[in-house]
Design a protein around this motif. Sequence first.
Motif, PDB file in Angstrom:
ATOM      1  N   MET A   1       0.845  -1.198   0.000  1.00 25.39           N
ATOM      2  CA  MET A   1       0.000   0.000   0.000  1.00 25.39           C
ATOM      3  C   MET A   1       0.876   1.243   0.000  1.00 25.39           C
ATOM      4  O   MET A   1       1.890   1.311   0.659  1.00 25.39           O
ATOM      5  N   ALA A   2       0.460   2.204  -0.747  1.00 26.28           N
ATOM      6  CA  ALA A   2       1.266   3.415  -0.873  1.00 26.28           C
ATOM      7  C   ALA A   2       1.191   4.252   0.388  1.00 26.28           C
ATOM      8  O   ALA A   2       0.224   4.188   1.146  1.00 26.28           O
ATOM      9  N   ARG A   3       2.219   5.032   0.608  1.00 26.49           N
ATOM     10  CA  ARG A   3       2.291   5.875   1.781  1.00 26.49           C
ATOM     11  C   ARG A   3       1.409   7.103   1.590  1.00 26.49           C
ATOM     12  O   ARG A   3       1.276   7.622   0.473  1.00 26.49           O
ATOM     13  N   SER A   4       0.838   7.582   2.694  1.00 22.71           N
ATOM     14  CA  SER A   4      -0.012   8.772   2.639  1.00 22.71           C
ATOM     15  C   SER A   4       0.762   9.972   2.114  1.00 22.71           C
ATOM     16  O   SER A   4       1.882  10.239   2.533  1.00 22.71           O
ATOM     17  N   LEU A   5       0.157  10.705   1.190  1.00 23.30           N
ATOM     18  CA  LEU A   5       0.813  11.862   0.603  1.00 23.30           C
ATOM     19  C   LEU A   5       1.019  12.958   1.639  1.00 23.30           C
ATOM     20  O   LEU A   5       1.948  13.746   1.582  1.00 23.30           O
ATOM     21  N   LYS A   6       0.100  12.999   2.589  1.00 19.87           N
ATOM     22  CA  LYS A   6       0.138  14.007   3.633  1.00 19.87           C
ATOM     23  C   LYS A   6       1.483  14.004   4.343  1.00 19.87           C
ATOM     24  O   LYS A   6       2.036  15.042   4.678  1.00 19.87           O
ATOM     25  N   LYS A   7       2.023  12.823   4.561  1.00 25.37           N
ATOM     26  CA  LYS A   7       3.280  12.695   5.303  1.00 25.37           C
ATOM     27  C   LYS A   7       4.491  13.040   4.455  1.00 25.37           C
ATOM     28  O   LYS A   7       5.533  13.380   4.979  1.00 25.37           O
ATOM     29  N   GLY A   8       4.355  12.917   3.155  1.00 24.31           N
ATOM     30  CA  GLY A   8       5.515  13.112   2.296  1.00 24.31           C
ATOM     31  C   GLY A   8       6.431  11.904   2.374  1.00 24.31           C
ATOM     32  O   GLY A   8       6.190  10.997   3.164  1.00 24.31           O
ATOM     33  N   PRO A   9       7.488  11.884   1.562  1.00 26.30           N
ATOM     34  CA  PRO A   9       8.362  10.718   1.549  1.00 26.30           C
ATOM     35  C   PRO A   9       9.172  10.619   2.841  1.00 26.30           C
ATOM     36  O   PRO A   9       9.480  11.634   3.461  1.00 26.30           O
ATOM     37  N   PHE A  10       9.511   9.417   3.225  1.00 28.83           N
ATOM     38  CA  PHE A  10      10.344   9.233   4.404  1.00 28.83           C
ATOM     39  C   PHE A  10      11.811   9.430   4.034  1.00 28.83           C
ATOM     40  O   PHE A  10      12.353   8.743   3.176  1.00 28.83           O
ATOM     41  N   VAL A  11      12.418  10.406   4.654  1.00 29.90           N
ATOM     42  CA  VAL A  11      13.838  10.631   4.427  1.00 29.90           C
ATOM     43  C   VAL A  11      14.530  10.703   5.771  1.00 29.90           C
ATOM     44  O   VAL A  11      14.084  11.415   6.668  1.00 29.90           O
TER      45      VAL A  11
END
Lengths: 97, 127
Positions: A1-11
């Motif tokens: 499942m794709a990550r929520s856009l709200k959070k942005g990418p994990f860096v």
Amino acid sequence: MARSLKKGPFVNEKLFRKVEKLTQMDRREPIKTWARSCTIVPEFVGHTFLVHNGKIFNNVFVTEDMVGHKLGEFSPTRLFRGHTIGTKAQRASGSVK
Amino acid sequence: MPRIIGVDIPDKKPIRIALRYIHGIGPVNSELILKEAGIDGQVRAHELTDDQLAQLAGIIDGTYVVEGALRRAVAQNIGRLRDIRSYRGDRHRRGLPVNGQRTRTNARTRKGRKKTVAGKKGVKGMK
């Protein structure tokens, strides 16, 4: 499942800061890291990372195409050398070709 | 036989089914296209007028990636994964499942037919 856009990418923050620092100094030496889950962001392009695979650090030179993937995707954790061809006795009995 | 988008020749089936013979058009897209064209999906493909066919072709051409273009796009995506030496690209190269499925058993779609290897006691019928 794709990550929520709200959070942005994990860096990985620490890694990101390190990259910025190196870019500012205009240096490109490899960065040793264990942060396999860190997403590759455009700022990383052109840098080299040494990504831990549980045992050794694999050389990963980041290109534009890799943006959006994770560092770990380029440092395989398993080594498959292929299956055996069987012992001499097995081959003789015809059970293995 | 009517022709839509080059070589695709849907037949005597209702047009909503016939459209699905085009690579890249499934049940959902088929319905959407017909709705946009204002054509009843139950009409048989061969009963459509040339105008209607042209209309359908126009809609598909304008909004959808189908057939060769679609196949090329998919191949390109896979090619990209291969080129950047990613884990997923590697799985494609080796013909193994890409999305983390088990390979201890099953995975026959990707691995192809069983290649029987005899164990210690031998496999039935291989003596």
